[in-house]
Design a protein around this motif. Sequence first.
Motif, PDB file in Angstrom:
ATOM      1  N   GLY A   1       0.784  -1.235   0.000  1.00  0.00           N
ATOM      2  CA  GLY A   1       0.000   0.000   0.000  1.00  0.00           C
ATOM      3  C   GLY A   1       0.811   1.277   0.000  1.00  0.00           C
ATOM      4  N   ASP A   2       2.118   1.190   0.235  1.00  0.00           N
ATOM      5  CA  ASP A   2       2.941   2.408   0.230  1.00  0.00           C
ATOM      6  C   ASP A   2       3.119   2.924  -1.192  1.00  0.00           C
ATOM      7  OD1 ASP A   2       3.332   2.516   2.982  1.00  0.00           O
ATOM      8  OD2 ASP A   2       5.185   1.345   2.910  1.00  0.00           O
ATOM      9  N   ILE A   3       3.194   4.249  -1.320  1.00  0.00           N
ATOM     10  CA  ILE A   3       3.429   4.909  -2.599  1.00  0.00           C
ATOM     11  C   ILE A   3       4.669   5.774  -2.455  1.00  0.00           C
ATOM     12  CG2 ILE A   3       2.526   6.526  -4.312  1.00  0.00           C
ATOM     13  CD1 ILE A   3      -0.310   5.661  -3.418  1.00  0.00           C
ATOM     14  N   ILE A   4       5.642   5.556  -3.341  1.00  0.00           N
ATOM     15  CA  ILE A   4       6.918   6.276  -3.298  1.00  0.00           C
ATOM     16  C   ILE A   4       7.002   7.145  -4.541  1.00  0.00           C
ATOM     17  CG2 ILE A   4       9.422   6.047  -3.171  1.00  0.00           C
ATOM     18  CD1 ILE A   4       7.586   2.936  -2.525  1.00  0.00           C
ATOM     19  N   THR A   5       7.202   8.441  -4.360  1.00  0.00           N
ATOM     20  CA  THR A   5       7.345   9.360  -5.482  1.00  0.00           C
ATOM     21  C   THR A   5       8.789   9.827  -5.554  1.00  0.00           C
ATOM     22  OG1 THR A   5       5.053  10.101  -5.240  1.00  0.00           O
ATOM     23  CG2 THR A   5       6.537  11.528  -6.498  1.00  0.00           C
ATOM     24  N   ILE A   6       9.413   9.591  -6.696  1.00  0.00           N
ATOM     25  CA  ILE A   6      10.800   9.977  -6.943  1.00  0.00           C
ATOM     26  C   ILE A   6      10.778  11.132  -7.942  1.00  0.00           C
ATOM     27  CG2 ILE A   6      13.080   9.200  -7.657  1.00  0.00           C
ATOM     28  CD1 ILE A   6      11.991   7.611  -5.291  1.00  0.00           C
ATOM     29  N   SER A   7      11.229  12.284  -7.514  1.00  0.00           N
ATOM     30  CA  SER A   7      11.238  13.468  -8.365  1.00  0.00           C
ATOM     31  C   SER A   7      12.398  13.417  -9.358  1.00  0.00           C
ATOM     32  CB  SER A   7      11.392  14.720  -7.497  1.00  0.00           C
ATOM     33  OG  SER A   7      10.303  14.830  -6.606  1.00  0.00           O
ATOM     34  N   PRO A   8      12.306  14.197 -10.440  1.00  0.00           N
ATOM     35  CA  PRO A   8      13.436  14.271 -11.373  1.00  0.00           C
ATOM     36  C   PRO A   8      14.728  14.625 -10.624  1.00  0.00           C
ATOM     37  CG  PRO A   8      11.533  15.358 -12.317  1.00  0.00           C
ATOM     38  CD  PRO A   8      11.178  15.027 -10.887  1.00  0.00           C
ATOM     39  N   ARG A   9      15.813  13.983 -11.030  1.00  0.00           N
ATOM     40  CA  ARG A   9      17.164  14.175 -10.485  1.00  0.00           C
ATOM     41  C   ARG A   9      17.329  13.630  -9.062  1.00  0.00           C
ATOM     42  NH1 ARG A   9      15.995  18.242 -13.711  1.00  0.00           N
ATOM     43  NH2 ARG A   9      15.443  19.860 -12.237  1.00  0.00           N
ATOM     44  N   GLU A  10      16.317  12.954  -8.510  1.00  0.00           N
ATOM     45  CA  GLU A  10      16.424  12.300  -7.210  1.00  0.00           C
ATOM     46  C   GLU A  10      16.787  10.832  -7.460  1.00  0.00           C
ATOM     47  OE1 GLU A  10      13.799  11.765  -3.129  1.00  0.00           O
ATOM     48  OE2 GLU A  10      12.766  12.277  -4.990  1.00  0.00           O
ATOM     49  N   ALA A  11      17.905  10.390  -6.908  1.00  0.00           N
ATOM     50  CA  ALA A  11      18.398   9.038  -7.173  1.00  0.00           C
ATOM     51  C   ALA A  11      17.973   8.069  -6.080  1.00  0.00           C
ATOM     52  CB  ALA A  11      19.916   9.055  -7.278  1.00  0.00           C
ATOM     53  N   THR A  12      17.739   6.819  -6.486  1.00  0.00           N
ATOM     54  CA  THR A  12      17.484   5.746  -5.530  1.00  0.00           C
ATOM     55  C   THR A  12      17.870   4.419  -6.147  1.00  0.00           C
ATOM     56  OG1 THR A  12      15.915   4.758  -3.976  1.00  0.00           O
ATOM     57  CG2 THR A  12      15.085   5.277  -6.166  1.00  0.00           C
ATOM     58  N   ALA A  13      18.238   3.483  -5.276  1.00  0.00           N
ATOM     59  CA  ALA A  13      18.400   2.085  -5.663  1.00  0.00           C
ATOM     60  C   ALA A  13      17.107   1.375  -5.268  1.00  0.00           C
ATOM     61  CB  ALA A  13      19.599   1.475  -4.946  1.00  0.00           C
ATOM     62  N   PHE A  14      16.992   0.106  -5.655  1.00  0.00           N
ATOM     63  CA  PHE A  14      15.803  -0.689  -5.351  1.00  0.00           C
ATOM     64  C   PHE A  14      16.262  -2.079  -4.959  1.00  0.00           C
ATOM     65  CE2 PHE A  14      12.829  -3.966  -6.550  1.00  0.00           C
ATOM     66  CZ  PHE A  14      11.609  -3.498  -6.106  1.00  0.00           C
ATOM     67  N   GLU A  15      15.692  -2.615  -3.861  1.00  0.00           N
ATOM     68  CA  GLU A  15      15.956  -3.988  -3.461  1.00  0.00           C
ATOM     69  C   GLU A  15      14.662  -4.616  -2.946  1.00  0.00           C
ATOM     70  OE1 GLU A  15      18.614  -6.645  -0.337  1.00  0.00           O
ATOM     71  OE2 GLU A  15      18.621  -4.455  -0.177  1.00  0.00           O
ATOM     72  N   ALA A  16      14.294  -5.767  -3.511  1.00  0.00           N
ATOM     73  CA  ALA A  16      13.139  -6.518  -3.022  1.00  0.00           C
ATOM     74  C   ALA A  16      13.581  -7.338  -1.818  1.00  0.00           C
ATOM     75  CB  ALA A  16      12.594  -7.432  -4.115  1.00  0.00           C
ATOM     76  N   LEU A  17      12.898  -7.160  -0.701  1.00  0.00           N
ATOM     77  CA  LEU A  17      13.243  -7.866   0.527  1.00  0.00           C
ATOM     78  C   LEU A  17      12.426  -9.148   0.682  1.00  0.00           C
ATOM     79  CD1 LEU A  17      13.492  -4.776   2.865  1.00  0.00           C
ATOM     80  CD2 LEU A  17      15.325  -5.932   1.615  1.00  0.00           C
ATOM     81  N   GLU A  18      11.347  -9.278  -0.073  1.00  0.00           N
ATOM     82  CA  GLU A  18      10.524 -10.491  -0.124  1.00  0.00           C
ATOM     83  C   GLU A  18       9.816 -10.498  -1.469  1.00  0.00           C
ATOM     84  OE1 GLU A  18       8.370  -9.649   3.543  1.00  0.00           O
ATOM     85  OE2 GLU A  18       6.598  -9.098   2.396  1.00  0.00           O
ATOM     86  N   ASP A  19       9.043 -11.541  -1.761  1.00  0.00           N
ATOM     87  CA  ASP A  19       8.276 -11.547  -3.010  1.00  0.00           C
ATOM     88  C   ASP A  19       7.452 -10.264  -3.061  1.00  0.00           C
ATOM     89  OD1 ASP A  19       9.172 -14.005  -3.980  1.00  0.00           O
ATOM     90  OD2 ASP A  19       7.644 -15.111  -2.863  1.00  0.00           O
ATOM     91  N   THR A  20       7.572  -9.538  -4.157  1.00  0.00           N
ATOM     92  CA  THR A  20       6.986  -8.195  -4.240  1.00  0.00           C
ATOM     93  C   THR A  20       6.344  -7.974  -5.600  1.00  0.00           C
ATOM     94  OG1 THR A  20       8.636  -7.306  -2.703  1.00  0.00           O
ATOM     95  CG2 THR A  20       7.538  -5.720  -4.130  1.00  0.00           C
ATOM     96  N   VAL A  21       5.216  -7.267  -5.596  1.00  0.00           N
ATOM     97  CA  VAL A  21       4.553  -6.819  -6.813  1.00  0.00           C
ATOM     98  C   VAL A  21       4.430  -5.301  -6.721  1.00  0.00           C
ATOM     99  CG1 VAL A  21       2.439  -6.894  -8.195  1.00  0.00           C
ATOM    100  CG2 VAL A  21       3.273  -8.975  -7.069  1.00  0.00           C
ATOM    101  N   THR A  22       4.831  -4.606  -7.786  1.00  0.00           N
ATOM    102  CA  THR A  22       4.732  -3.148  -7.830  1.00  0.00           C
ATOM    103  C   THR A  22       4.014  -2.705  -9.098  1.00  0.00           C
ATOM    104  OG1 THR A  22       6.815  -2.796  -9.035  1.00  0.00           O
ATOM    105  CG2 THR A  22       6.944  -2.875  -6.622  1.00  0.00           C
ATOM    106  N   VAL A  23       3.444  -1.516  -9.031  1.00  0.00           N
ATOM    107  CA  VAL A  23       3.000  -0.799 -10.216  1.00  0.00           C
ATOM    108  C   VAL A  23       3.855   0.466 -10.264  1.00  0.00           C
ATOM    109  CG1 VAL A  23       1.123   0.484 -11.316  1.00  0.00           C
ATOM    110  CG2 VAL A  23       0.646  -1.677 -10.147  1.00  0.00           C
ATOM    111  N   VAL A  24       4.519   0.672 -11.400  1.00  0.00           N
ATOM    112  CA  VAL A  24       5.407   1.818 -11.560  1.00  0.00           C
ATOM    113  C   VAL A  24       4.863   2.711 -12.667  1.00  0.00           C
ATOM    114  CG1 VAL A  24       7.760   2.572 -12.062  1.00  0.00           C
ATOM    115  CG2 VAL A  24       7.385   0.445 -10.811  1.00  0.00           C
ATOM    116  N   VAL A  25       4.763   3.997 -12.374  1.00  0.00           N
ATOM    117  CA  VAL A  25       4.304   4.990 -13.352  1.00  0.00           C
ATOM    118  C   VAL A  25       5.411   6.007 -13.528  1.00  0.00           C
ATOM    119  CG1 VAL A  25       2.580   6.760 -13.862  1.00  0.00           C
ATOM    120  CG2 VAL A  25       1.908   4.696 -12.611  1.00  0.00           C
TER     121      VAL A  25
END
Length: 91
Positions: A55-79
């Motif tokens: 249920g969490d929603i993460i918004t990454i603005s232009p020029r904001e960097a992040t890595a991604f790691e799945a800690l368990e089986d995960t399903v995402t929707v990315v826009v």
Amino acid sequence: GSFQPTAFDTDACEVALKQYSPGDFEVAHYHEVSTEITLIVSGKVRMLDKIWSDGDIITISPREATAFEALEDTVTVVVKIPGTLNDKFLV
């Protein structure tokens, strides 16, 4: 977006449903133009040095960097808005 095959071809945005297994990751990157919004449908991930889950929603603005790691089986929707091509830069 630019996915093939696609349900709707547009440069206005990209929308993807993604599935990950524990330990799947993406190295840190940013978008120069686009905003990226990630909805955690199920599972648990690490982004922006925080733990996010169902249920969490993460918004990454232009020029904001992040890595991604799945800690368990995960399903995402990315826009990604707009669906700018060649707009992913590794850190």
